[in-house]
Structures are given as structure tokens and as C-alpha cells.
Design an enzyme around this catalytic site. Sequence first.
Site, PDB file in Angstrom:
ATOM      1  N   GLY A 367       0.849  -1.189   0.000  1.00  0.00           N
ATOM      2  CA  GLY A 367       0.000   0.000   0.000  1.00  0.00           C
ATOM      3  C   GLY A 367       0.877   1.228   0.000  1.00  0.00           C
ATOM      4  N   GLY A 370       2.563   1.439   3.520  1.00  0.00           N
ATOM      5  CA  GLY A 370       3.452   0.354   3.935  1.00  0.00           C
ATOM      6  C   GLY A 370       3.081  -0.953   3.263  1.00  0.00           C
ATOM      7  N   VAL A 372       2.036  -5.047   3.277  1.00  0.00           N
ATOM      8  CA  VAL A 372       1.215  -5.971   4.060  1.00  0.00           C
ATOM      9  C   VAL A 372       1.825  -7.367   3.913  1.00  0.00           C
ATOM     10  CG1 VAL A 372      -1.089  -6.981   4.307  1.00  0.00           C
ATOM     11  CG2 VAL A 372      -0.856  -4.564   3.701  1.00  0.00           C
ATOM     12  N   ASP A 505     -14.098   5.934   0.182  1.00  0.00           N
ATOM     13  CA  ASP A 505     -13.187   5.421  -0.846  1.00  0.00           C
ATOM     14  C   ASP A 505     -13.586   4.006  -1.257  1.00  0.00           C
ATOM     15  OD1 ASP A 505     -11.117   5.703  -2.617  1.00  0.00           O
ATOM     16  OD2 ASP A 505      -9.539   5.182  -1.192  1.00  0.00           O
TER      17      ASP A 505
END
Length: 653
Positions: A367, A370, A372, A505
Amino acid sequence: MKGIKREGWISYKADGMFSFLWQKRYLVLNDSYLSFYKSNRFSEDPVLSVALTSITNVSRIQLKQNCFEILRLTDQKENVSPMNSYFYESNSKRPIFISTRTEQDLHGWLDAIFAKCPLLSGVSSPTNFTHKVHVGYDPKVGNFVGVPDSWAKLLQTSEITYDDWNRNSKAVIKALQFYEDYNGLDSIQTDQSNPSLNLKPLKSPTKYIINKRTNSIKRSLSKTLSKSKTDSILPVYQSELKPFPRSAVNNNSIINLKDAKTHENDMHASREKVTDLRTTQLKRKEQQAIQHHLQKHDSNATLKPRRVAPAAPVAKLHNGKAITPKENLLELKDADDSEEIIMKMKTVAIDVNPRPYFQMIEKAGQGASGAVYLSKRVKLPQKNDSRFLNSHCDRIIEERVAIKQIHLSEQPKKQLIMNELLVMNDSHHENIVNFLEAYIIYDKELWVIMEYMEGGCLTDILDPTADINASNKSSPLNESQMAYIIKETCQGLKFLHDNKIIHRDIKSDNILLNSQGLVKITDFGFCVELTEKRSKRATMVGTPYWMAPEIVNQKGYGEKVDVWSLGIMLIEMIDGEPPYLNEDPLKALYLIANNGSPVLRRAELVSKKTRQFLDACLQVNVELRASVRELLMFDFLLLACGPKEFKQTLKWY
Ligand SMILES: Nc1ncnc2c1ncn2[C@@H]1O[C@H](COP(=O)(O)OP(=O)(O)OP(=O)(O)O)[C@@H](O)[C@H]1O
């Protein structure tokens, strides 16, 4: 004095000689100017008069209590008294800060200014606007004239035409304002030599730049490359640039991570051949990004690029209805107070190094904030260790979890992360990705532990390679599977809306699936809480192609923006992509503001029930748009299959 629209005492400061001083002034708004007087007797000339046509933005700012900022272009006609004159560059934007005595007063001023300034929401009729700022199209120059330089540049490289301007100049202005506010001024330094690519050096994190699809890809590419320090991933994947059929998913290499801290070295060192599902997905994403990137440069490339959804941009407090930070969810402001936010994070996250408790298995995704990782819980804390508050002492050893690792110092918008934590912590529902716990490591790193959703995101099962105009039109999902996904998403949204939270979103990238065929909403960074007092927000967030027109038009909005985005997500499932995805983003914003409800291109693939549902989601008039509660009663959702049937779809992987 005639024609006064609003007047009253305020404190103000502008740049220039007395920039450090807040000065008491009598402010007067009339049809053409905002004027600052020393007294309310108007016996002297104003200290400063700002032409309303020069005001390009008004937004709330936390400089002082009840404070807002006016940005004005200084190349417009402006009367400045000698005492306050200063040197400025033509066409630059200069701020003025105004502080009012009360909150009510502040809103009064904001509303009045917005209503009168043609470059703000209260745009007057297009003819009037044209007359005031002399906007037009100069065929000799081949561009618009009379608009700020930054807009002229944007228009030159966008696909917005003079016909678009004639058709709906207000929508063009909305799109421009929106684009500029969204991206920040510096993103408008377009590469004139290659407008189609428009690739400027990307900042880190780059997620928040709206740009052409190519930029989204560039963004993920640059992310990939910088993560790997450019040495390993690109050469490996470049050599494998072939179509990536779904059947060929099992023979790829894995990035096996032993420890998050040393993962970059490990990535380089430990590429082993394994048959793992998630690695394949991850690798395919990276590969597709590279394919698309190379295609842009290599005319011999034949593959159709995969869709990469541009990520949500950063929100900015924008207009008069903008809001003060809420007690609970943080509204997005320009500057992060890191200490305050980290303190707040510690109310949810455990202040302990979690490394001994987990074993990293592989990277599941990347992402903006950061990476995952799929991980396994290998150890539990001591029951008597008070730092763990017992909340997760009863977790299961061997449990597979997803860990999102965020380096806090690299995050320019920590509020987004804080929001995500708060919403996840409070939102336990079967259609919301389950938050387990979070750790904060030496105030530098945040680990968010979530349930692992091995099916990846919905975008991955849509068919990005399908040719929308091909004769053998089909969708990878049948209608009952679509109804199932939508029903589950609606249930998750109903939970959020019942708790006065707007997601803001919703798109296929933010819907995760697991091996049991369950469907869950994720990515709560842009969530916001509606309060009794403020049932409408005015902050601009979301991802452009999924964005409701009321957001582009910068009106106050409520939870029904999620309903619009849900409708766009249904279009994604039917058409393979959201409307206007192939348009340049500025043009897409214009089309959203101008066109009203988008048209379904493969309407014949679905029944009347689906189309009726879509109609209810995509009403431009918010009053006529259904609420999530109403959507749940639509016949379309009766078509929904169960998770088992839906699971078949995941077998593609
Ligand atoms: N709980 C999870 N289980 C499995 N995979 C996940 C999970 N959460 C995220 N992912 C994967 O990791 C990728 C990145 O997720 P993330 O939420 O960080 O993305 P983002 O919304 O683009 O970025 P950010 O939230 O940092 O702004 C996703 O695309 C998804 O494939």
C-alpha cells in the site's frame, strides 16, 4: 456605502511588512472587492482591496481560533496602500489570514465570500464569469486565455476541449479547481514535451497524486523499485514479460521474508520456487505494472495493460463548510502533529515490539503507507503482562494474520493511519476486515494486525483485459455473484453509516475476499464521522473515477457518496472498469461534474433488476439517490448467490 454584502470587524494578517502582526480591521465585501479598512467610518481608503476575481481558494486553517485563509492571484488588479505594498511575483498566489470572533461569524464570511467569488463554488453564470475574468479560447495560441497560468498549463495537456468549455464552463472550472486543490500546485508542473506521460519525479509516498493511469502505474512501479533498491525485481520480471494467463499462476517465485526489518535483503536473497497463491497475485500486480510501463515506451509490446486504479488523494479542508477536527476521527489537516497523533495511536496500539510474536511468511501486498505481510502468530504474550491488557492473550498460535507495517516517519499524513486504526478498532462486523491488534515500535513503526484475506481484492477478479467493444462480451462474474458482492458490501456500509461513518473510498481495490468466499470492506483511512451538528462534509477525498458529483462540485456531502461509489463499483464488475478510466483525470473530473449518471456500456449483460439498482445508486440528485438501507431492499440483491457459489470465482487463482 452601497452594494455591501457583508461587513464586520476581524483580525487579519497578510504577508508583507506587517506579516508577523494580527491587525484589527473592518472588513467589507461588495460585488467586486473584499476591502480591509482601519475603521468602520470609511473615512480613509482601504488598507487593502482584493478583487474577488483574483481569489482562487478559501479554506479553514488552524492558525488561530476561527481562522481562514484566502489565496489570491497577485497578477489581478488589486489596490494596495503604500504602507502595505510589497514585492510579489506576477501570477503567484499570496495568502491572507482572517480570524473572526465567533465560529458563526467565520461561517458567515466563508459563505458570503464563496457566493461572490467566481473562481470558487459560488461560480456565477458562465457568461458572467467569462466577462469578469475574460476567459476565452485563443485559436492563435491554441489555448485558453484569461485563466491562471497553472490552469492554462493543465488545460493544454488535458483532453478538455473548447467545445467542453462552451458546453459547460462551470464544470471545467470545477474540475480545474478540484484537480489543483487535490494535487497541490507543484503537481501541475507538467512535462510539456510528453504530455501523455506527464511523469514528474514522484514524492514518497506517491499515492496521493492523481494523474493519468500511466502515473498510477509509474507510482506502483517506482514503489516496487525503490523497495527493492532497484537491483532485483525489475530484471527478473522484465525477462518474463509475457501474457499472464490465469492458468499459469502456479510456477512463480516467492519473496520469503524472515524478518520485516531485514526484508529488503531477504527479498534479494531468497527467491524460491513455491506454488503459493498470494505471491503469485503480488507478483502479477508488479509484473502488470511493469508491462504497462514498458508498453508506454515500447511500441512492439502487444499486451493490453491491466487497470490500475489511481489511489485516493489527500484531502484538504476546502470550503466554508469545512470542519474542525472531530473528537474521535481526525479530519485531515495540512500539518500533522506527530507527537499528538502518536499519543493518540497509543490509545489503540500496544507500545511493545511485536517481532517475537510473529513469523513473516510472505508479502501480500503493497500500500502507500506500507507493505502488508502474511504472517503466522508464533508466540503469545505472558498472561500477566499488563502491557497487553489481556485483549489478545487468548489469540491462537499458528493463526495466520495480515500485518501492515507502517514506518511512521515516512508518513506525511498520519491522520489517515490514525483514522484507519480508530475505525477498524471500533468496527467489528462480518463485512469489515477484522482488526485484531496493533503495535507501536519505538514511536517509529506501526504494525496493524488484521485477519488475513487470502482471496485478495475484488479488482483482481475483474477482467481488465476484456475489450469493452468486443463481440464476445462477458463478465468474469455472473449476475448473482455481482449481487452477492454488492449485498455484502451494502451490509458493511450499513454498519458504517448506522455508526455515522462515511467510508469515502469505496472501490473494488478496497473490497477484500477470503477463501470462504466472504467479502469485506477495508482501507478506512478516509473514513469520517458525521456529527449531529455537521451532517455534511465538504472535504475532498476519494478516488476520482469513483467519486460522486457532489464531491467534484465541492458541495457539502453525506454518506450517500458511498452509494455513488458502490454504483461505480457495480459498473466495474459489469464493464470491467469504472467510467472514464481511459480519460485523462482532469477530463474525467469534468465528465463527472458535467455528465450526470454514467452510462453502462455492457447493459445487455445484466437484467432490469441490476439496472434499476444501478439507477438508484447513480442519481446525481442526492435526495433521489437511495440510502444503503433502501438499497438492501432492492430485488437485485435477491439474486445474490451464497459464499460457496461465489468461492468458485476465486478458483481462478
Ligand atoms: N487483511 C489483508 N489480507 C490480505 N491482503 C491484504 C490485507 N490488507 C491488505 N492486503 C493486501 O495488501 C495490499 C495493500 O493494502 P493496503 O491497505 O496497505 O493498501 P492501500 O489502501 O493501497 O494503501 P494504504 O492503506 O497504505 O494507503 C492490498 O492491495 C491487498 O492486496
